[in-house]
Design a protein around this motif. Structure first.
Motif, PDB file in Angstrom:
ATOM      1  N   GLN A   1       0.802  -1.224   0.000  1.00 12.57           N
ATOM      2  CA  GLN A   1       0.000   0.000   0.000  1.00 12.57           C
ATOM      3  C   GLN A   1       0.836   1.276   0.000  1.00 12.57           C
ATOM      4  O   GLN A   1       0.307   2.368  -0.214  1.00 12.57           O
ATOM      5  CB  GLN A   1      -0.937  -0.004   1.216  1.00 12.57           C
ATOM      6  N   LYS A   2       2.139   1.176   0.236  1.00  9.81           N
ATOM      7  CA  LYS A   2       2.962   2.384   0.357  1.00  9.81           C
ATOM      8  C   LYS A   2       3.566   2.840  -0.970  1.00  9.81           C
ATOM      9  O   LYS A   2       3.840   4.018  -1.148  1.00  9.81           O
ATOM     10  CB  LYS A   2       4.078   2.149   1.376  1.00  9.81           C
ATOM     11  N   PHE A   3       3.790   1.916  -1.886  1.00  9.70           N
ATOM     12  CA  PHE A   3       4.357   2.160  -3.213  1.00  9.70           C
ATOM     13  C   PHE A   3       5.814   2.606  -3.150  1.00  9.70           C
ATOM     14  O   PHE A   3       6.693   1.937  -3.678  1.00  9.70           O
ATOM     15  CB  PHE A   3       3.546   3.192  -4.003  1.00  9.70           C
ATOM     16  N   TRP A   4       6.107   3.752  -2.501  1.00 11.55           N
ATOM     17  CA  TRP A   4       7.458   4.284  -2.500  1.00 11.55           C
ATOM     18  C   TRP A   4       8.337   3.529  -1.509  1.00 11.55           C
ATOM     19  O   TRP A   4       7.856   3.012  -0.512  1.00 11.55           O
ATOM     20  CB  TRP A   4       7.448   5.771  -2.139  1.00 11.55           C
ATOM     21  N   PRO A   5       9.638   3.465  -1.761  1.00 18.81           N
ATOM     22  CA  PRO A   5      10.535   2.809  -0.803  1.00 18.81           C
ATOM     23  C   PRO A   5      10.557   3.568   0.515  1.00 18.81           C
ATOM     24  O   PRO A   5      10.468   4.801   0.543  1.00 18.81           O
ATOM     25  CB  PRO A   5      11.903   2.857  -1.507  1.00 18.81           C
ATOM     26  N   SER A   6      10.669   2.836   1.602  1.00 17.96           N
ATOM     27  CA  SER A   6      10.762   3.452   2.924  1.00 17.96           C
ATOM     28  C   SER A   6      12.215   3.828   3.202  1.00 17.96           C
ATOM     29  O   SER A   6      13.105   3.619   2.366  1.00 17.96           O
ATOM     30  CB  SER A   6      10.263   2.487   3.991  1.00 17.96           C
ATOM     31  N   GLU A   7      12.456   4.362   4.384  1.00 20.32           N
ATOM     32  CA  GLU A   7      13.821   4.735   4.740  1.00 20.32           C
ATOM     33  C   GLU A   7      14.740   3.515   4.756  1.00 20.32           C
ATOM     34  O   GLU A   7      15.915   3.610   4.406  1.00 20.32           O
ATOM     35  CB  GLU A   7      13.850   5.421   6.103  1.00 20.32           C
ATOM     36  N   THR A   8      14.211   2.358   5.135  1.00 15.03           N
ATOM     37  CA  THR A   8      15.035   1.145   5.184  1.00 15.03           C
ATOM     38  C   THR A   8      15.587   0.792   3.811  1.00 15.03           C
ATOM     39  O   THR A   8      16.791   0.542   3.648  1.00 15.03           O
ATOM     40  CB  THR A   8      14.219  -0.029   5.737  1.00 15.03           C
ATOM     41  N   GLU A   9      14.729   0.774   2.801  1.00 14.60           N
ATOM     42  CA  GLU A   9      15.182   0.449   1.446  1.00 14.60           C
ATOM     43  C   GLU A   9      16.081   1.549   0.885  1.00 14.60           C
ATOM     44  O   GLU A   9      17.076   1.267   0.203  1.00 14.60           O
ATOM     45  CB  GLU A   9      13.984   0.243   0.508  1.00 14.60           C
ATOM     46  N   THR A  10      15.726   2.810   1.172  1.00 11.19           N
ATOM     47  CA  THR A  10      16.533   3.922   0.674  1.00 11.19           C
ATOM     48  C   THR A  10      17.938   3.889   1.288  1.00 11.19           C
ATOM     49  O   THR A  10      18.943   4.070   0.594  1.00 11.19           O
ATOM     50  CB  THR A  10      15.853   5.263   0.994  1.00 11.19           C
ATOM     51  N   ALA A  11      18.000   3.655   2.600  1.00 11.50           N
ATOM     52  CA  ALA A  11      19.303   3.588   3.273  1.00 11.50           C
ATOM     53  C   ALA A  11      20.138   2.432   2.737  1.00 11.50           C
ATOM     54  O   ALA A  11      21.362   2.552   2.566  1.00 11.50           O
ATOM     55  CB  ALA A  11      19.102   3.459   4.782  1.00 11.50           C
ATOM     56  N   ALA A  12      19.481   1.297   2.461  1.00 16.06           N
ATOM     57  CA  ALA A  12      20.215   0.150   1.916  1.00 16.06           C
ATOM     58  C   ALA A  12      20.814   0.487   0.558  1.00 16.06           C
ATOM     59  O   ALA A  12      21.967   0.145   0.261  1.00 16.06           O
ATOM     60  CB  ALA A  12      19.289  -1.058   1.810  1.00 16.06           C
ATOM     61  N   ALA A  13      20.026   1.168  -0.303  1.00 16.27           N
ATOM     62  CA  ALA A  13      20.545   1.538  -1.621  1.00 16.27           C
ATOM     63  C   ALA A  13      21.706   2.520  -1.496  1.00 16.27           C
ATOM     64  O   ALA A  13      22.713   2.397  -2.206  1.00 16.27           O
ATOM     65  CB  ALA A  13      19.409   2.147  -2.457  1.00 16.27           C
ATOM     66  N   LEU A  14      21.580   3.496  -0.602  1.00 14.69           N
ATOM     67  CA  LEU A  14      22.672   4.457  -0.403  1.00 14.69           C
ATOM     68  C   LEU A  14      23.929   3.768   0.123  1.00 14.69           C
ATOM     69  O   LEU A  14      25.047   4.075  -0.296  1.00 14.69           O
ATOM     70  CB  LEU A  14      22.221   5.552   0.571  1.00 14.69           C
ATOM     71  N   LYS A  15      23.733   2.813   1.013  1.00 12.39           N
ATOM     72  CA  LYS A  15      24.887   2.127   1.599  1.00 12.39           C
ATOM     73  C   LYS A  15      25.600   1.259   0.573  1.00 12.39           C
ATOM     74  O   LYS A  15      26.829   1.086   0.628  1.00 12.39           O
ATOM     75  CB  LYS A  15      24.420   1.284   2.788  1.00 12.39           C
ATOM     76  N   ARG A  16      24.847   0.709  -0.363  1.00 10.59           N
ATOM     77  CA  ARG A  16      25.456  -0.124  -1.404  1.00 10.59           C
ATOM     78  C   ARG A  16      26.419   0.679  -2.292  1.00 10.59           C
ATOM     79  O   ARG A  16      27.269   0.100  -2.957  1.00 10.59           O
ATOM     80  CB  ARG A  16      24.361  -0.742  -2.281  1.00 10.59           C
ATOM     81  N   LEU A  17      26.261   2.019  -2.296  1.00  5.72           N
ATOM     82  CA  LEU A  17      27.129   2.848  -3.125  1.00  5.72           C
ATOM     83  C   LEU A  17      28.548   2.949  -2.578  1.00  5.72           C
ATOM     84  O   LEU A  17      29.474   3.323  -3.305  1.00  5.72           O
ATOM     85  CB  LEU A  17      26.534   4.258  -3.263  1.00  5.72           C
ATOM     86  N   THR A  18      28.717   2.654  -1.289  1.00  9.61           N
ATOM     87  CA  THR A  18      30.044   2.822  -0.674  1.00  9.61           C
ATOM     88  C   THR A  18      30.590   1.539  -0.057  1.00  9.61           C
ATOM     89  O   THR A  18      31.714   1.534   0.443  1.00  9.61           O
ATOM     90  CB  THR A  18      29.977   3.906   0.417  1.00  9.61           C
ATOM     91  N   THR A  19      29.800   0.469  -0.042  1.00  9.51           N
ATOM     92  CA  THR A  19      30.282  -0.785   0.541  1.00  9.51           C
ATOM     93  C   THR A  19      30.072  -1.917  -0.456  1.00  9.51           C
ATOM     94  O   THR A  19      29.302  -1.794  -1.413  1.00  9.51           O
ATOM     95  CB  THR A  19      29.517  -1.121   1.837  1.00  9.51           C
ATOM     96  N   THR A  20      30.741  -3.028  -0.198  1.00 12.04           N
ATOM     97  CA  THR A  20      30.526  -4.230  -1.005  1.00 12.04           C
ATOM     98  C   THR A  20      29.314  -4.964  -0.436  1.00 12.04           C
ATOM     99  O   THR A  20      29.325  -5.395   0.714  1.00 12.04           O
ATOM    100  CB  THR A  20      31.747  -5.152  -0.955  1.00 12.04           C
ATOM    101  N   PRO A  21      28.232  -5.075  -1.203  1.00 12.31           N
ATOM    102  CA  PRO A  21      27.025  -5.712  -0.671  1.00 12.31           C
ATOM    103  C   PRO A  21      27.287  -7.167  -0.284  1.00 12.31           C
ATOM    104  O   PRO A  21      28.006  -7.883  -0.986  1.00 12.31           O
ATOM    105  CB  PRO A  21      26.034  -5.631  -1.833  1.00 12.31           C
ATOM    106  N   PRO A  22      26.738  -7.628   0.826  1.00 17.58           N
ATOM    107  CA  PRO A  22      26.886  -9.042   1.197  1.00 17.58           C
ATOM    108  C   PRO A  22      26.140  -9.929   0.203  1.00 17.58           C
ATOM    109  O   PRO A  22      25.035  -9.598  -0.217  1.00 17.58           O
ATOM    110  CB  PRO A  22      26.265  -9.110   2.594  1.00 17.58           C
ATOM    111  N   LYS A  23      26.752 -11.044  -0.153  1.00 20.78           N
ATOM    112  CA  LYS A  23      26.147 -11.947  -1.130  1.00 20.78           C
ATOM    113  C   LYS A  23      25.707 -13.233  -0.445  1.00 20.78           C
ATOM    114  O   LYS A  23      26.469 -13.862   0.278  1.00 20.78           O
ATOM    115  CB  LYS A  23      27.128 -12.269  -2.256  1.00 20.78           C
ATOM    116  N   LEU A  24      24.466 -13.592  -0.682  1.00 20.75           N
ATOM    117  CA  LEU A  24      23.908 -14.859  -0.202  1.00 20.75           C
ATOM    118  C   LEU A  24      23.813 -15.807  -1.388  1.00 20.75           C
ATOM    119  O   LEU A  24      23.247 -15.461  -2.424  1.00 20.75           O
ATOM    120  CB  LEU A  24      22.531 -14.642   0.408  1.00 20.75           C
ATOM    121  N   VAL A  25      24.370 -17.007  -1.230  1.00 21.69           N
ATOM    122  CA  VAL A  25      24.428 -17.967  -2.330  1.00 21.69           C
ATOM    123  C   VAL A  25      23.609 -19.200  -1.966  1.00 21.69           C
ATOM    124  O   VAL A  25      23.824 -19.808  -0.913  1.00 21.69           O
ATOM    125  CB  VAL A  25      25.892 -18.367  -2.638  1.00 21.69           C
ATOM    126  N   PHE A  26      22.655 -19.550  -2.815  1.00 21.40           N
ATOM    127  CA  PHE A  26      21.798 -20.716  -2.610  1.00 21.40           C
ATOM    128  C   PHE A  26      22.357 -21.900  -3.401  1.00 21.40           C
ATOM    129  O   PHE A  26      22.584 -21.801  -4.615  1.00 21.40           O
ATOM    130  CB  PHE A  26      20.368 -20.418  -3.072  1.00 21.40           C
TER     131      PHE A  26
END
Length: 763
Positions: free
Chosen positions: A430-455
């Motif tokens: 119902q919210k459509f737009w990303p919340s602060e959690t998703e926005t912060a995650a995207a911003l953080k990915r710009l300066t860190t190596t994202p953790p990778k989960l492998v199945f």
């Protein structure tokens, strides 16, 4: 200053010696009473709510008494200001002022101060209802409401200055009143005009006075909007003084215009400079700082440094998401980023409009016998698009690679050569737009190596790419799901242990429900990965102990034979609902609240785990079954109309059993982290969408992966719980409030005004 105060006192006495001021005050009181009492029934019963201060008074989406009043405040000013100058003009007393030793500026300031006093009366009427609400809401958020009342007072003061100027333009009070109504209505609604046109959007928005008040009513005091209202009031007072002075001086039309334009330029310059982001000061008055990004987000922006961030929003005119970011929605879209501008002003926003077919449209076009060109023309007419402002899919491909984004509205963040996507989310979200959690995650990915989960894919395991009930796409790899791992900052991938090497430096390897035994080659790779300190999750299923246990041997863990069953009136006996164990809180402190509330995780057909207490790993249960209602059932379970019974003769064991364990040890200068679960369904697509009981599956699964990333992702953007979350109001106490607000106090105001007016007339 003494003369100004004397004029203000005289003007104020004239104001309250007329019935208009009393009538407006009573009308305001009755209107607020209706709003306030209309909000009360929803708060009776003493039930737990949240953010009651905001819900009752300032919420723009709910009842919000003060926010509702923004639409009506301009109606209270014209009848007060209509005679404040025009009365002097019509009676001829203005000539005495011209010849008196009192300066015109002193006269205008005195009259304006009298209006400030009347505005203060309006604020006191509102404050009365605020105090009524505070009386019934423990831990009332007073600073928030004080800022909201200050915002309304500034708005009223600006209205008053405009009314004074309009009153100086005519000798007829009725004309002054009507003109002020028109002008204030114009200022009230101009913000909705031309919002789809780039060249007038900012202009009309800057003239919209209530929209600026909304920010402060939400509890965010900022210097830009305060200065704006002061500038508006100052400009119109200066216009009034200039108009009266020029009436007694012989000046050409050009000279008069120069003076007015000079005042306008000075005012707009001050307003423009004060609106520059680096010069804006903020104060978030809310108790939980809801208008300010969390400390975690602030730290992310701080680590990014001084370099600019480019945010490009790609909007497909043929998709339903287009209507959330049309040109007319540009101002709200910019406002969503303002909390981030506050800490990093050089976030540059861009909008790119394009048109492209949406996934799944081809069968529909074939059915309707419609070509793609006809489809585009049809959608252009429906959505009222000007294709001259839109790029084609081919032109867009030269700017950005949006393959896999389903042609939906998406934002791409770029910083120093790195980029990442920040997505929006379709219904049922119902919210459509990303919340602060998703926005912060995207911003953080710009300066860190994202953790990778492998199945792992060996042994016919559950898939991270499929939407089947037993698979994991919703949690792992669904771009349309807000809580999917890829939208929370993780990268996900798959690997075959049989044919490939396990990638280095991954956050965790996930082995979920293998159905056949691993080959010696695959086992060797897994054991080497464990010895080297790799993080691991192994999720097994009852009936496959012969497959799972060989993988668990080196961990000191075994999956017991049998299936845990649970007595239930409403659900199947093989649906287990274990509760969080203390180890879950040790894994993620964010689970503390859920642990205290004894929240459950749903596990269809779960087994039981045993573990060694003196092995090389420190083991702690994460989930435990209920000792009173569950037992470990041996043998094959037949679920039919007959209820299962505990049978010790067949080896059934009563008790509380761990269904999920966490294992830790020091390895290679870090803590190696392993999770073993006796159920592989609790985070599958079906269980994450379970709606017939309240479960913790999604939060628990996300906590596990946060643990694997050592707290890096998902970003913790949680806030303290509101304290104003209960009310002492009862149904019995509503009637006395109604008598007080509808009868007693309006009657007192009426009688007070009547007595003052009668005594004045006798004198």
């Amino acid at each position: 200053m003494k003369k100004i105060i004397q004029i203000a006192r005289l003007e104020l006495s004239l104001l309250f010696y007329s019935p208009v001021a009393w009538l407006l005050t009573i009308t305001l009181f009755v209107q607020l009473s209706l709003m306030f009492m209309g909000a009360m029934p929803a708060l009776t019963g003493g039930q737990d709510l949240s953010f009651l201060t905001s819900s009752i008074f300032t919420d723009l989406q709910k009842i919000g008494i003060l926010s509702q009043m923004l639409e009506h405040l301009y109606l209270y000013i014209p009848l007060i200001t209509m005679g404040i100058i025009s009365r002097e003009l019509s009676s001829g007393s203005i000539k005495l002022l011209y010849s008196s030793p009192v300066k015109l500026s002193q006269v205008i300031y005195g009259k304006f101060i009298s209006m400030l006093a009347f505005n203060f009366v309006i604020i006191m009427v509102m404050a009365f209802f605020v105090l009524l609400g505070a009386w019934h809401v423990p831990n009332f958020d007073f600073p928030h409401i004080i800022i909201a009342l200050l915002a309304i007072y500034l708005l009223l003061s600006a209205y008053a200055a405009i009314g004074i100027f309009v009153s100086s333009l005519t000798t007829y009070q009725a004309v002054a009143a009507i003109s002020t109504f028109v002008m204030l209505a114009f200022m009230n609604y101009i913000g909705t005009v031309g919002q789809d046109l780039d060249f007038i959007r900012d202009l009309t928005h800057s003239l919209s006075m209530p929209s600026r008040t909304e920010r402060m009513i939400a509890g965010l005091l900022n210097s830009r909007d305060v200065i704006y209202y002061l500038v508006i009031a100052g400009m119109f007072l200066a216009f009034t003084i200039t108009k009266l002075e020029l009436e007694r001086l012989s000046r050409t039309a050009f000279q008069q215009a120069i003076r007015y334009v000079g005042i306008l330029i000075i005012g707009l310059t001050i307003a423009y400079l004060s609106s520059r982001q680096p010069l804006i000061g903020y104060y978030d008055a809310t108790a939980t700082k809801v208008n300010t990004i969390t400390r975690a987000s602030q730290e992310i922006l701080k680590k990014i440094g001084d370099g600019p961030i480019e945010v490009t929003e790609y909007i497909n005119g043929l998709d339903g998401s287009y209507f959330n970011s049309t040109p007319a929605m540009r101002i709200p879209n910019i406002a969503r980023w303002e909390p981030y501008f506050r800490f990093k002003p050089n976030i540059n926003l861009k909008w790119v409009y394009y048109y492209d077919s949406v996934p799944g449209i081809t069968p529909h076009l074939i059915e309707q016998k419609m070509s793609y060109k006809q489809y585009v023309n049809f959608m252009v007419n429906v959505n009222e698009l000007d294709l001259g402002n839109f790029s084609t899919a081919k032109e867009l491909a030269q700017q950005a690679d949006l393959r896999g984004e389903d042609a939906r509205l998406v934002m791409q963040l770029r910083y120093k050569g790195k980029s990442t996507f920040l997505r929006t989310f379709p219904p049922p979200d119902q919210k459509f737009w990303p919340s602060e959690t998703e926005t912060a995650a995207a911003l953080k990915r710009l300066t860190t190596t994202p953790p990778k989960l492998v199945f792992a894919t060996d042994g016919y395991q559950r898939s991270m790419d499929k939407m089947g009930d037993r698979d994991y796409k919703i949690l792992a790899n669904n771009k349309a799901s807000r809580y999917s791992l890829i939208n929370q900052g993780f990268d996900v991938d798959s690997v075959s242990l049989e044919h490939n090497e396990i990638p280095k430096d991954i956050a965790a390897l996930i082995i979920a429900d293998p159905r056949v035994e691993f080959t010696a080659k695959a086992k060797a790779k897994l054991q080497r990965y464990i010895r080297e300190g790799g993080n691991l999750m192994i999720a097994g299923e009852p009936g496959k102990q012969n497959v799972i246990n060989p993988l668990l041997d080196s961990l000191g863990v075994q999956m017991l034979n049998g299936t845990i069953v649970q007595k239930s009136r409403d659900y199947s006996y093989d649906l287990l609902t274990p509760a969080l164990a203390p180890g879950a809180v040790a894994m993620d402190k964010g689970l503390q609240q859920y642990y205290s509330y004894k929240m459950i995780v749903s596990m269809p057909s779960a087994g039981a785990l045993s573990y060694s207490t003196n092995g090389i790993f420190n083991a702690h249960p994460l989930l435990m079954s209920d000792a009173q209602s569950t037992w470990l059932k041996k043998g094959k379970i037949v679920l039919d109309s007959a209820a299962l019974e505990f049978d010790p003769v067949k080896g059934d064991q009563q008790g509380s059993f761990p269904t999920a364990l966490m294992l830790t040890r020091k390895a290679r200068n870090k803590e190696q982290r392993i999770i073993v679960t006796a159920d592989a369904d609790f985070f599958n697509n079906m269980e994450l969408n379970r709606s017939n009981m309240r479960t913790l599956n999604s939060a628990f699964a996300m906590s596990m992966f946060r643990w694997f990333s050592y707290g890096e992702f998902p970003v913790d953007a949680s806030r303290p719980l509101s304290k104003d979350n209960s009310t002492t109001l009862t149904k019995e106490s509503i009637m006395p409030l109604q008598v007080l607000c509808y009868g007693v106090l309006p009657g007192v105001l009426f009688l007070t005004g009547l007595i003052i007016l009668i005594r004045r007339k006798r004198k």
